[in-house]
Motif scaffolding. Structure first.
Motif, mmCIF file in Angstrom:
data_model
loop_
_atom_site.group_PDB
_atom_site.id
_atom_site.type_symbol
_atom_site.label_atom_id
_atom_site.label_comp_id
_atom_site.label_asym_id
_atom_site.label_seq_id
_atom_site.Cartn_x
_atom_site.Cartn_y
_atom_site.Cartn_z
ATOM 1 N N GLY A 1 -5.087 2.384 -1.086
ATOM 2 C CA GLY A 1 -5.535 1.815 0.179
ATOM 3 C C GLY A 1 -5.082 0.370 0.291
ATOM 4 O O GLY A 1 -4.979 -0.343 -0.704
ATOM 5 N N PRO A 2 -4.791 -0.103 1.514
ATOM 6 C CA PRO A 2 -4.329 -1.484 1.688
ATOM 7 C C PRO A 2 -5.467 -2.479 1.529
ATOM 8 O O PRO A 2 -6.642 -2.132 1.665
ATOM 9 C CB PRO A 2 -3.808 -1.488 3.130
ATOM 10 N N ASN A 3 -5.105 -3.718 1.228
ATOM 11 C CA ASN A 3 -6.101 -4.786 1.211
ATOM 12 C C ASN A 3 -6.706 -4.934 2.597
ATOM 13 O O ASN A 3 -6.013 -4.781 3.610
ATOM 14 C CB ASN A 3 -5.458 -6.114 0.780
ATOM 15 N N LYS B 1 -0.585 9.673 -3.914
ATOM 16 C CA LYS B 1 -0.452 8.690 -2.842
ATOM 17 C C LYS B 1 -1.296 9.134 -1.652
ATOM 18 O O LYS B 1 -1.278 10.319 -1.290
ATOM 19 C CB LYS B 1 1.015 8.570 -2.389
ATOM 20 N N PHE B 2 -2.006 8.217 -1.029
ATOM 21 C CA PHE B 2 -2.746 8.552 0.188
ATOM 22 C C PHE B 2 -1.792 9.020 1.285
ATOM 23 O O PHE B 2 -0.695 8.498 1.449
ATOM 24 C CB PHE B 2 -3.506 7.335 0.702
ATOM 25 N N ALA C 1 0.828 -1.204 0.000
ATOM 26 C CA ALA C 1 0.000 0.000 0.000
ATOM 27 C C ALA C 1 0.863 1.255 0.000
ATOM 28 O O ALA C 1 0.582 2.215 -0.725
ATOM 29 C CB ALA C 1 -0.931 -0.006 1.214
ATOM 30 N N LEU C 2 1.912 1.264 0.809
ATOM 31 C CA LEU C 2 2.778 2.442 0.859
ATOM 32 C C LEU C 2 3.529 2.635 -0.448
ATOM 33 O O LEU C 2 3.829 3.760 -0.855
ATOM 34 C CB LEU C 2 3.756 2.325 2.033
ATOM 35 N N GLN C 3 3.829 1.535 -1.131
ATOM 36 C CA GLN C 3 4.545 1.636 -2.398
ATOM 37 C C GLN C 3 3.630 2.140 -3.513
ATOM 38 O O GLN C 3 4.003 3.028 -4.288
ATOM 39 C CB GLN C 3 5.122 0.268 -2.775
ATOM 40 N N CYS D 1 2.786 11.746 -6.463
ATOM 41 C CA CYS D 1 3.324 10.470 -6.940
ATOM 42 C C CYS D 1 4.755 10.692 -7.431
ATOM 43 O O CYS D 1 5.022 11.653 -8.162
ATOM 44 C CB CYS D 1 2.467 9.953 -8.084
ATOM 45 N N PRO D 2 5.703 9.858 -6.989
ATOM 46 C CA PRO D 2 7.086 10.020 -7.466
ATOM 47 C C PRO D 2 7.176 9.913 -8.986
ATOM 48 O O PRO D 2 6.343 9.258 -9.627
ATOM 49 C CB PRO D 2 7.829 8.849 -6.795
ATOM 50 N N ARG D 3 8.180 10.549 -9.526
ATOM 51 C CA ARG D 3 8.384 10.507 -10.978
ATOM 52 C C ARG D 3 8.568 9.071 -11.451
ATOM 53 O O ARG D 3 9.124 8.235 -10.737
ATOM 54 C CB ARG D 3 9.622 11.304 -11.361
ATOM 55 N N ASN D 4 8.115 8.804 -12.664
ATOM 56 C CA ASN D 4 8.264 7.490 -13.303
ATOM 57 C C ASN D 4 7.561 6.388 -12.509
ATOM 58 O O ASN D 4 7.979 5.236 -12.530
ATOM 59 C CB ASN D 4 9.752 7.126 -13.484
ATOM 60 N N GLN D 5 6.495 6.770 -11.777
ATOM 61 C CA GLN D 5 5.734 5.759 -11.036
ATOM 62 C C GLN D 5 4.252 6.040 -11.211
ATOM 63 O O GLN D 5 3.827 7.187 -11.324
ATOM 64 C CB GLN D 5 6.097 5.792 -9.541
ATOM 65 N N THR D 6 3.464 4.995 -11.286
ATOM 66 C CA THR D 6 2.008 5.143 -11.312
ATOM 67 C C THR D 6 1.477 4.887 -9.914
ATOM 68 O O THR D 6 1.806 3.868 -9.298
ATOM 69 C CB THR D 6 1.380 4.140 -12.303
ATOM 70 N N CYS D 7 0.672 5.824 -9.383
ATOM 71 C CA CYS D 7 0.171 5.689 -8.015
ATOM 72 C C CYS D 7 -1.335 5.455 -8.023
ATOM 73 O O CYS D 7 -2.054 5.937 -8.904
ATOM 74 C CB CYS D 7 0.502 6.939 -7.197
ATOM 75 N N GLN D 8 -1.802 4.728 -7.029
ATOM 76 C CA GLN D 8 -3.198 4.297 -6.978
ATOM 77 C C GLN D 8 -4.026 5.081 -5.970
ATOM 78 O O GLN D 8 -5.142 4.692 -5.640
ATOM 79 C CB GLN D 8 -3.249 2.803 -6.653
ATOM 80 N N GLY D 9 -3.478 6.197 -5.457
ATOM 81 C CA GLY D 9 -4.243 7.036 -4.545
ATOM 82 C C GLY D 9 -5.157 7.978 -5.304
ATOM 83 O O GLY D 9 -5.333 7.855 -6.531
#
Length: 567
Positions: free
Chosen positions: A192-194, A395-396, A186-188, A382-390
């Motif tokens: 939200g976490p499972n 990022k949450f 989740a942090l990566q 969201c950090p560069r070159n990363q896809t975030c799910q928040g």
């Protein structure tokens, strides 16, 4: 409580489990030293037809009971035999002049590294009732938790009729997955976490879950008796409603402080809270078996474990053979709706301190310092070159006064005590939100939080008032705020009850609402205040108070013990 827009007011797993009542004779004296040894070790446990290896204390899940009397010294040697770094928190224990024993990782201590040990040493002063212990590093408290039973001083009695038996009832959550992996992912990803796969009562999911009918908590009672249920919410991320079919509770204590007794058919308990209730069994019950059930209270916008855990209350008759009802034919008790905020508000407002000569409510009548803290969710880029799910690809995050706490790599208490705070923390935590807005109205366009390791410094003996306001940024929801090292008084901010407000260590800040608390800063040290939803804690919904030494020798934090863990 109010709001900006006021809201409407050691077990075997193969068979049905019979819980052994704890014997009050375990603690016979007062003012003695009680020694415990906690070996943190891996143990295979099966739930939901799924066997996994979990960290346990002494191979038990839930962990062993700590039993002591008010006034006793408790010495617990914790030996870490697992690969994770671990610390243990004695949740709700005041830790007067024993701040080194409080336990939150990187606040009062560095965690105990693998193969190392640490001796927690504290005295229980002016407290009696039920508390809990749990791991206070990452999500290890998913399996590392257990009850703390504090009996009254010898030859003193409860301010209510002596119960026939006393039984801990501990709610938890079970994941088939490894919880450390759950939060790491989740942090990566920033999402939200499972959620958990089941809720548990004393470690068992019960018959509403797959493959769990033979792993059900069973409470055997006699007719016409009074039982003291020591109820603990050790769940990781969920407030819970609890009820027993066709029975009512009389609530007599909250967070190890006696309250004015009141009756209820349903109770709400947040993670970290404890509630002692008297259960009077029926003299002539119409059935021998009744169901108990717990399920979540949730008003947020994310996913959550929307399931119900069930246990069994079974009557035993000395003169006739009891019959077993089919569990399938029994009715699950009626619980409030999942989002039952009006029930929660009405229930919470019923708690009042005894406030009598023997158990006074020493609420500060005046305050030296007033604070206004917003609590809620937000986001980080969201950090560069990363896809975030928040939210919206971010990022949450979570924050107090829009400051999301960054965990240091050195324990705050060590840095403070050694006067080496530079680069560890700054003493500029805001007393009020930096950017005021309509906290429960339309959220601001920018949901980004600031990040930092900021603390608030209080002179010794300062009287403090904090108004805690939930925000609707990314959804309004209840937040169980826990203050380490202190109890506080919940002074209803509409009426400012300074006569008999309830005294607690964990308060559910109402969803879309607010609560006001008061306490006297009479315990020097560094004390974290945080949301007891572990996911919000991981996202940064925490801050720390530094309480300075007083002038007298007994008002100064002692030096650290020689075995204090190193980072």
């Amino acid at each position: 409580m109010g709001s900006s827009v006021l809201p409407s007011p050691a077990f075997s797993i193969s068979f049905l489990v019979i819980f052994s009542f704890f014997d009050i004779g375990l603690a016979q004296q007062t003012g003695v030293t009680r020694h415990y040894k906690f070996n943190i070790e891996l143990h295979n446990v099966t739930r939901l037809c799924h066997t996994k290896t979990i960290p346990t204390v002494n191979g038990k899940f839930p962990g062993p009971r700590i039993v002591a009397r008010e006034g006793d010294r408790v010495v617990i040697k914790v030996v870490n035999n697992v690969s994770n770094n671990v610390s243990i928190h004695w949740h709700g224990v005041r830790q007067l002049m024993s701040g080194w024993a409080d336990g939150p990782a990187y606040v009062t201590q560095c965690p105990i590294q693998s193969g190392q040990s640490y001796v927690y040493n504290f005295t229980i002063i002016g407290q009696r009732g039920t508390l809990l212990w749990h791991a206070h590093s990452s999500w290890l408290r998913a399996t590392l938790y257990g009850p703390i039973v504090i009996l009254p001083i010898k030859n003193s009695s409860y301010p209510f009729p002596k119960p026939h038996k006393e039984v801990p009832i501990i709610f938890g959550e079970w994941w088939n997955a490894n919880t450390e992996t759950v939060i790491e992912q989740a942090l990566q990803t920033g999402g939200g976490p499972n959620v958990s796969d089941a809720y548990t009562i004393n470690g068992f999911p019960g018959p509403t879950y797959n493959c769990s009918a033979n792993g059900t908590f069973k409470l055997k009672v006699k007719p016409g008796k009074t039982y003291l249920l020591r109820i603990i919410n050790a769940a990781v991320n969920d407030d819970l409603f609890f009820s027993i079919s066709n029975h009512t509770f009389t609530i007599v204590e909250a967070d190890a402080v006696y309250v004015k007794p009141f009756e209820t058919g349903v109770l709400l308990i947040t993670p970290g809270q404890t509630t002692n209730v008297l259960l009077k069994t029926k003299p002539n019950p119409t059935n021998t078996t009744f169901l108990m059930a717990a399920r979540p209270y949730f008003t947020g916008q994310g996913t959550f474990d929307n399931s119900t855990v069930v246990g069994i209350l079974e009557y035993k008759f000395p003169s006739k053979k009891s019959f077993n009802s089919s569990i399938a034919s029994l009715q699950i008790p009626t619980l409030p709706p999942i989002n039952g905020t009006s029930f929660v508000a009405n229930f919470s407002n019923k708690f009042r301190s005894l406030a009598n000569a023997q158990f006074p409510a020493n609420v500060p009548q005046t305050v030296d310092k007033k604070f206004f803290f917003t609590v809620g969710l937000g986001s980080n880029p969201c950090p560069r070159n990363q896809t975030c799910q928040g939210p919206n690809g971010t990022k949450f995050a979570a924050s107090i006064n829009n400051i999301s706490f960054t965990t240091p790599t050195t324990a705050l208490l060590q840095a403070y005590f050694s006067s080496q705070s530079n680069g560890v923390y700054t003493s500029d935590f805001p007393s009020y939100p930096i950017m005021p807005f309509n906290y429960t109205g339309t959220p601001p366009n920018n949901t980004m939080v600031a990040n930092g390791t900021k603390v608030m410094v209080l002179p010794f003996n300062t009287t403090v008032e904090v108004v805690l306001q939930d925000t609707s940024i990314l959804g309004a929801e209840s937040h169980p705020l826990h203050l380490h090292g202190y109890n506080f008084f919940v002074v209803d901010p509409q009426n400012f009850n300074l006569v008999d407000p309830v005294e607690r260590n964990t308060i559910g800040v109402p969803s879309g609402g607010w609560a006001a608390i008061r306490f006297r800063a009479d315990n020097p040290g560094v004390w974290v205040m945080h949301c007891h939803f572990e996911v919000h804690f991981s996202w940064g919904l925490k801050m720390a108070w530094i309480v300075l030494n007083g002038n007298l020798p007994n008002q100064k934090l002692p030096p650290p013990p020689s075995d204090l863990p190193k980072c």
